[in-house]
Design a protein around this motif. Sequence first.
Motif, short mmCIF file in Angstrom:
data_model
loop_
_atom_site.label_atom_id
_atom_site.label_comp_id
_atom_site.label_asym_id
_atom_site.label_seq_id
_atom_site.Cartn_x
_atom_site.Cartn_y
_atom_site.Cartn_z
N SER A 64 -17.03 -5.03 49.76
CA SER A 64 -17.64 -4.52 48.54
C SER A 64 -18.38 -3.22 48.80
O SER A 64 -18.49 -2.76 49.94
CB SER A 64 -18.57 -5.57 47.95
N SER A 124 -12.79 -4.49 43.91
CA SER A 124 -12.31 -3.37 43.10
C SER A 124 -10.85 -3.64 42.80
O SER A 124 -10.06 -3.86 43.72
CB SER A 124 -12.48 -2.06 43.87
N PHE A 133 -14.76 -3.19 35.96
CA PHE A 133 -15.67 -3.80 36.94
C PHE A 133 -15.38 -5.29 37.04
O PHE A 133 -15.02 -5.92 36.05
CB PHE A 133 -17.12 -3.58 36.50
N SER A 188 -11.46 3.60 44.55
CA SER A 188 -11.37 2.16 44.33
C SER A 188 -10.40 1.46 45.27
O SER A 188 -10.29 0.23 45.21
CB SER A 188 -10.98 1.87 42.88
#
Length: 373
Positions: free
Chosen positions: A21, A121, A281, A128
């Motif tokens: 993350s 992501s 998201f 991303s």
Amino acid sequence: MTPLPSDDDVLAPYDAVLLVSFGGPEAPDEVMPFLRRVTAGRDVPEERLLDVAAHYDHFGGRSPINDQNRALVAALTDEIARRGSDVPVLWGNRNSDPFLADTLRAARAEGLLRLCVVLTSAYSSYSSCRQYRENLAAATEELGVAAADLVIDKVRPYAVHPGFVAVNTEALVEAIADLPENGDASTRLLFVTHSVPEAMDDTSGPGDGEGNLYVDQHLRVGALVAEGLRERTGRDLQHELVFCSRSGSPRTPWLEPDVNDRITELAAEGVTTVVVAPIGFVSDHMEVVNDLDREARATAERLGVRFVRVPTAGTHPVFVETLVDLVEERAAEARGEVVLPAHADSGDLRPSVCDAGCCPNLREALPALCGRD
């Protein structure tokens, strides 16, 4: 889609799943060091960092993202155990503790040598996807010879996976359940994602000159969610894609319109309700709780527009099952099995091993794992 195992463990040959993350500060004194790590090498003025740091002041100097990830690690662990596997779930961040290199070092010490990476992501672009792969490469370089026997694979981008779409659809259906249908004509559905430089979108996707995969995937997900809403409720809300969290030089073109600007325009057009669905998201981290729940909501309230915010996937059971399905799918590939996901003929499927030139780094060429370059 869950591939049939060819071993006693459905996740063989993997020793662990690694959740990767972005990271975030968990105390006020961590905010500026965190922001400096995020913007290192980009010549972002100190004044701009201080402006961004002020966002964290509204939340006690603590980003919600790490707590979100702790909950997701626990949920993934439970789902993996439910499927009869004891493969552990590890967690590493790009920009805050637990840092990727530390997580890999600990995995190596425990004899966990073959890892399957899940990114928080879902989409395809440099920021991303490829940047995460660069960070993995940098972490292994930091380990040096200790990383020589580590094998790190990654699940494919999963934005258009039916499970991710289904969770976002369900969240939308529940969020608008109390809205009267006779107001649909004056309601606008805004699908929201993180803005990126236009050049990053232009080069997102395979290195074949097509580009714009980042926006295309969001448009596809939005269309599928809106279609699911119609099928489940009969409601047909006008919808569009907007952006939040722009940063960087004002001289650099970024994807627009900004969610606040668009709410302002819609209010002038007579729209009385905006439904904000943050499909870009996977959890309610800072860009969601600050940029949407605080700033966009304030914009709507100032203009007399009703504001409805749709939840993110978070730890919804179907989302957790989807991520474990993707790990099982990648494990089957690693075992040399032919894997044909249920939506393989949709044209939206991305490979687990990125092609050469996919979503390039436009600033400098850096090594990246889990790809062909």
